[in-house]
Design a protein around this motif. Structure first.
Motif, PDB file in Angstrom:
ATOM      1  N   GLY A  53       0.852  -1.194   0.000  1.00  0.00           N
ATOM      2  CA  GLY A  53       0.000   0.000   0.000  1.00  0.00           C
ATOM      3  C   GLY A  53       0.881   1.235   0.000  1.00  0.00           C
TER       4      GLY A  53
ATOM      5  N   GLU B  12      -2.959   2.968  -8.259  1.00  0.00           N
ATOM      6  CA  GLU B  12      -3.609   1.690  -7.941  1.00  0.00           C
ATOM      7  C   GLU B  12      -3.467   1.354  -6.460  1.00  0.00           C
ATOM      8  OE1 GLU B  12      -5.419  -0.711  -9.321  1.00  0.00           O
ATOM      9  OE2 GLU B  12      -5.621   0.292 -11.252  1.00  0.00           O
TER      10      GLU B  12
ATOM     11  N   GLN C   6      -2.816   3.377  -4.063  1.00  0.00           N
ATOM     12  CA  GLN C   6      -3.478   4.373  -3.224  1.00  0.00           C
ATOM     13  C   GLN C   6      -4.976   4.078  -3.132  1.00  0.00           C
ATOM     14  OE1 GLN C   6      -5.251   7.668  -3.924  1.00  0.00           O
ATOM     15  NE2 GLN C   6      -5.110   7.978  -1.714  1.00  0.00           N
ATOM     16  N   ALA C   7      -5.524   3.550  -4.255  1.00  0.00           N
ATOM     17  CA  ALA C   7      -6.950   3.212  -4.263  1.00  0.00           C
ATOM     18  C   ALA C   7      -7.216   1.987  -3.384  1.00  0.00           C
ATOM     19  CB  ALA C   7      -7.409   2.940  -5.692  1.00  0.00           C
ATOM     20  N   GLU C   8      -6.281   1.035  -3.425  1.00  0.00           N
ATOM     21  CA  GLU C   8      -6.500  -0.210  -2.686  1.00  0.00           C
ATOM     22  C   GLU C   8      -5.182  -0.974  -2.546  1.00  0.00           C
ATOM     23  OE1 GLU C   8      -8.896  -4.435  -3.357  1.00  0.00           O
ATOM     24  OE2 GLU C   8      -9.185  -2.782  -4.747  1.00  0.00           O
TER      25      GLU C   8
ATOM     26  N   ARG D  73      -2.587  -3.911  -2.530  1.00  0.00           N
ATOM     27  CA  ARG D  73      -2.671  -5.132  -3.335  1.00  0.00           C
ATOM     28  C   ARG D  73      -1.378  -5.924  -3.236  1.00  0.00           C
ATOM     29  NH1 ARG D  73      -6.391  -4.437  -7.880  1.00  0.00           N
ATOM     30  NH2 ARG D  73      -7.334  -2.383  -7.764  1.00  0.00           N
TER      31      ARG D  73
END
Lengths: 95, 300
Positions: A8, A47, A49-51, A53
């Motif tokens: 993250g 990506e 920052q959004a979720e 992974r």
């Protein structure tokens, strides 16, 4: 994929950023430094920052975002970008 | 209320309003006093006994000691400190302008201070950050002689609260070939100098437009960031510039970004967000003015 770290973006209290067409700039309050990254690194940042992974999930997400095939070349590229973001303490393992 | 008579900074000195700052200036050299009086004729000033707070106390002093008998020299003092070596007395105006630039850059820490010119038209402002020798001041002088408002030739002061720019309209510094170019372009301009044999070659100053001085209290809203570059005989070429590139370039122009941490980053990033960004190569001042007028005529 089990055992792979989940990646993250670091604490928002420490970071400020702008993403523009020609790249990403990130301010890090811990070091008082500003780093500039290329646009693809910016997409990876976005990506994460959004979720948060795993690498295995990030590669197909990036393939879709960039409109390319999720092959080993892309996996290597994303892994390298993660390494760069980790080196700057911008991407961090969150689980 | 400010007086409108030609200012006289001879001892005991005089308060001078320069944008958001009040400078108390005491000029011991008559030549400097006359040149300052000409360039700052439109600025608000107040007598030495006025009850006014001065942000900066500046002196143009004669050095003491035996050396003063060998050659006439001038010293710049700021709040009692003398940060520079003396210059020859004929360069006192040069010393004041350079010294005031330094004083503002070092002390205006309630602004984010950029080494950049800024000009405004119809409520929108172009910021021109560029290194010395890029033709920034020459272009700035040409534009303000054709209806653009001078916000600043040298130091652009950005509010950390709202991102607007505070005007600090002062004389425009011109160097070497640009002096004659602007004399031809602005035949009715008021100039001081030229001063030859300086670190930057020959330097002269153009008096700022009276309207720009009068409107100095009006904050300016940034709309464009333009990186100018003079190239002799080049056709004018305006090209879009990436915002990340522009952001990184402008950090190099920021005198005090490191003081503000995250707030400084946000102020600079917001400036870039709200501006269209360009590189601009020009070889003729008329072309430069035409292109800027075209930008200004575009959609807001």
């Amino acid at each position: 994929m089990a055992g792979e770290p989940i990646w993250g973006i670091g604490d928002p209290e420490d970071l400020a950023w702008r993403q523009w067409d020609d790249g990403l700039v990130v301010y890090d309050a811990r070091s008082d430094q500003i780093n500039r990254f290329d646009p693809i690194t910016g997409e990876v940042f976005d990506e994460l920052q959004a979720e948060p992974r795993r690498l295995g999930d990030l590669v197909p997400a990036m393939a879709e975002r960039l409109g390319v095939v999720a092959d080993n070349e892309l996996k290597d590229l994303v892994a390298e970008i993660l390494r760069i973001l980790c080196a700057e303490n911008i991407a961090v393992p969150v689980g | 209320m400010a007086e409108v008579a030609a200012p006289n900074f001879a001892p005991p000195g005089r308060y001078l309003g320069v944008g958001p700052f009040v400078v108390f200036l005491r000029a011991e050299l008559p030549d400097a006093d006359a040149a300052l009086g000409a360039l700052y004729a439109d600025f608000p000033t107040w007598p030495a006994d006025a009850e006014i707070f001065a942000d900066f106390h500046i002196g143009l002093e004669r050095p003491h000691g035996l050396r003063r008998w060998l050659r006439r020299q001038v010293l710049f003092s700021y709040d009692g400190e003398r940060p520079y070596k003396p210059l020859k007395a004929g360069h006192a105006l040069l010393m004041f302008e350079g010294g005031l630039n330094w004083t503002i850059a070092e002390n205006a820490n309630f602004f984010l201070v950029l080494h950049a010119a800024s000009i405004e038209r119809d409520g929108r402002t172009a910021v021109l950050p560029a290194p010395s020798g890029s033709g920034k001041s020459t272009l700035c002088a040409a534009l303000v002689s054709r209806g653009w408002r001078l916000i600043s030739d040298e130091t652009t002061l950005i509010s950390l609260a709202d991102g607007t720019i505070s005007a600090v309209s002062r004389p425009i510094s011109l160097k070497n070939e640009s002096i004659e170019a602007i004399r031809r372009f602005v035949p009715d301009g008021v100039f001081a100098g030229p001063f030859s044999g300086t670190e930057k070659g020959t330097v002269a100053f153009l008096k700022p437009p009276a309207d720009s001085v009068r409107r100095v209290g009006e904050p300016a809203v940034p709309a464009w960031i333009v990186m100018p570059k003079f190239a002799r005989h080049a056709a004018p070429l305006l090209t879009g510039r990436g915002k990340a590139d522009t952001f990184m370039a402008i950090t190099e122009s920021a005198y005090n970004l490191d003081l503000f941490g995250r707030a400084g980053f946000e102020t600079l990033a917001t400036l870039v967000d709200r501006c269209d960004c360009y590189d601009f190569v020009y070889g003729e001042l008329e072309d430069g003015v035409a292109i800027f007028d075209k930008i200004a005529a575009g959609p807001g």
